[in-house]
Structures are given as C-alpha cells and as structure tokens.
Design an enzyme around this catalytic site. Structure first.
Site, PDB file in Angstrom:
ATOM      1  N   GLY A 181     -16.887   1.524  -7.878  1.00  0.00           N
ATOM      2  CA  GLY A 181     -17.772   2.066  -6.853  1.00  0.00           C
ATOM      3  C   GLY A 181     -18.203   1.079  -5.788  1.00  0.00           C
ATOM      4  O   GLY A 181     -19.093   1.389  -4.991  1.00  0.00           O
ATOM      5  N   THR A 182     -17.570  -0.089  -5.731  1.00  0.00           N
ATOM      6  CA  THR A 182     -18.006  -1.083  -4.740  1.00  0.00           C
ATOM      7  C   THR A 182     -17.799  -0.588  -3.305  1.00  0.00           C
ATOM      8  O   THR A 182     -18.663  -0.764  -2.449  1.00  0.00           O
ATOM      9  CB  THR A 182     -17.266  -2.422  -4.927  1.00  0.00           C
ATOM     10  N   GLY A 183     -16.649   0.030  -3.039  1.00  0.00           N
ATOM     11  CA  GLY A 183     -16.382   0.500  -1.688  1.00  0.00           C
ATOM     12  C   GLY A 183     -17.348   1.591  -1.258  1.00  0.00           C
ATOM     13  O   GLY A 183     -17.864   1.576  -0.127  1.00  0.00           O
ATOM     14  N   CYS A 184     -17.596   2.542  -2.155  1.00  0.00           N
ATOM     15  CA  CYS A 184     -18.544   3.617  -1.859  1.00  0.00           C
ATOM     16  C   CYS A 184     -19.940   3.051  -1.617  1.00  0.00           C
ATOM     17  O   CYS A 184     -20.630   3.431  -0.659  1.00  0.00           O
ATOM     18  CB  CYS A 184     -18.601   4.610  -3.022  1.00  0.00           C
TER      19      CYS A 184
ATOM     20  N   THR B 196     -16.667  -3.516 -11.204  1.00  0.00           N
ATOM     21  CA  THR B 196     -16.640  -3.347  -9.752  1.00  0.00           C
ATOM     22  C   THR B 196     -16.395  -1.896  -9.360  1.00  0.00           C
ATOM     23  O   THR B 196     -16.023  -1.616  -8.219  1.00  0.00           O
ATOM     24  CB  THR B 196     -15.544  -4.237  -9.142  1.00  0.00           C
TER      25      THR B 196
ATOM     26  N   LYS C 273     -11.919  -4.912   4.435  1.00  0.00           N
ATOM     27  CA  LYS C 273     -12.488  -5.603   3.272  1.00  0.00           C
ATOM     28  C   LYS C 273     -11.391  -6.347   2.511  1.00  0.00           C
ATOM     29  O   LYS C 273     -10.398  -5.763   2.101  1.00  0.00           O
ATOM     30  CB  LYS C 273     -13.181  -4.587   2.359  1.00  0.00           C
TER      31      LYS C 273
END
Length: 264
Positions: A213-216, A211, A179
C-alpha cells in the site's frame, strides 16, 4: 464564538482491499491522518491479504460514475485521486464524471498490478488511461514499472526517470512524480517534474517486507495535502517524509507483505 475551521473533502476513486493495507482503505486512513474528510467511489473489489490477491471483481462503469456524481453533488471536493481502475470502460466512465464536476486537483496513481503481481488494469486499458486520464491529471505518480508500461520505454535510472516525468507531462499531465523505490542504492529516490523544473526527493532505504500500500498511501497523502491548500512541491515533500516514516514504523501485521503505518 469563533467559526469552526472548514473541513476539506478529498475523494478517492479506487479499488477495495479486503486486507485494509492498500486501495480505498489506505486512502481513507491517510485522508483521516491529514485531517481531511474522505469520500470514496469504489471501482473494483478484491479478496486479498498480505500473502496475495485471491480474486478481483470489477464494478459496472455506470455505477462507478454514479458514486462520483453522488458525492460531488453533495460535497465540495477539494481534491480527488484515482487508484486501481480495472478496465478501459471504467476509465472512460471516470473521465466523464471528472469532467462533469471539474475537481480542482486530480492525482492519478496509475495502479496496474498489486504488490503480489496480480493485474489490476487490463493491458488494453493502459492506452485509455494514457489518452483519457493523464491529460486531466494535476499530478501522475507512476512507479518505475508503471512509467515504463505507460511510455513504452525502459525506466531504470535517474536520468530515465527524468525523461519519463517529462514525457508524462508531454502527454498532458500537469506534473509527474516518478517513484524510484525499486532502484538499488542506499536511498529511495523520486523525481518530481512540474512542467518546468525537476525536484529530486531522497530518503534512506528501509529494509522491510512491509511495504503493502505504499503507492496508494503516498498518493493519498499528496491528495490530502493539496485539498488543504498546500502547493504541489510542498505536498509532495511532506508526503515523501510521511511515507518514509510509515514504512519505517510498519506494524508488522500479517504473514506476507504487511501494511505501512497510516497513523505515524
């Protein structure tokens, strides 16, 4: 009367975020958004909000494994994902539990630090994650920092992202999604490599502090879609579109890095 449509089950193995924007809480919200029943195994507990992490407590590795086993003995888990794992001992316990139950799809989100820079994985545990968990992953989803830490090399442009994705697959992962949200430019670009082909996914960059928690949320959306039977490429494309909308419509909660919109 027609038979009711089967509900798929997804399992998240991750840390708890008391602020609700990341970790277990974000995963379960995202599973619900995609019509998948969410189960959980908690690895660590944080005291945090949008301003930062105040503390982290790791759960005993054997109890983490017990949670996974207890879920798996009762539910048919269609897909699972990992998030913050905390320590080498927890990673090893998770690996043993995953091997015992042979989940069809496993998404590994190699969470290392929080949005605010608080460590969620000890440095010595990185090698354990790389050697124990990556070879069992259907997909690994590192951001630029995580990819660089796992592979011991700089990852700062699209060519390096491609090299990192290929290297993650060389370590045993079935596929890799690197990412590139932290790269400069008008678009946020991610690179998917399925072991044979690259796919470039781009979406307009959104200027917002919200942003958390975007990865989770991104990896949870992929997991839910895999649980529903989508192909990997379609699951990642749909999840990329979802996370872009979730960031664009973030509710603006809190006084720091607020959560994204899990209901978009």
């Amino acid at each position: 009367m027609a038979e009711p449509e089967a509900v798929q089950v997804a399992l998240t193995i991750a840390g708890s975020d008391s602020g609700g924007g990341a970790g277990i809480q974000a995963d379960l919200k995202t599973f619900q958004r995609f019509g998948v029943y969410g189960a959980s195994a908690i690895t660590l507990v944080t005291a945090q909000n949008t301003l930062g992490v105040r503390g982290v407590e790791l759960l005993p590795p054997e109890f983490v494994a017990q949670q996974i086993g207890t879920v798996a003995e009762d539910f048919e888990v269609s897909a699972a994902k990992t998030g913050a794992l905390g320590s080498a001992e927890i990673i090893e316990a998770v690996m043993v539990a995953i091997e015992a139950h042979a989940f069809a799809s496993l998404v590994v989100d190699p969470v290392m630090i929080s949005k605010h820079g608080y460590p969620l994985l000890t440095p010595e545990a990185r090698d354990t994650l790389k050697t124990c968990l990556l070879p069992r992953a259907s997909l690994v989803t590192p951001n630029l920092h995580e990819a660089a830490a796992l592979l011991g090399r700089a990852v700062g442009n699209e060519d390096q992202m491609r090299d990192a994705a290929r290297a993650a697959c060389d370590l045993g992962a079935g596929a890799a999604l690197v990412k590139g949200g932290h790269l400069p430019g008008e678009n946020a670009v991610d690179i998917l490599y399925d072991g044979s082909e690259f796919v470039r996914l781009a979406a307009p960059r959104i200027d917002t502090p919200h942003t958390h928690g975007t990865g989770c949320t991104y990896s949870a959306a992929i997991t839910a879609l895999l649980a529903r039977g989508e192909t990997l490429a379609d699951a990642v494309r749909q999840a990329k579109d979802f996370i872009s909308r979730a960031i664009a419509s973030a509710p603006g909660l809190g006084h720091g890095h607020g959560p994204v919109n899990h209901w978009t």
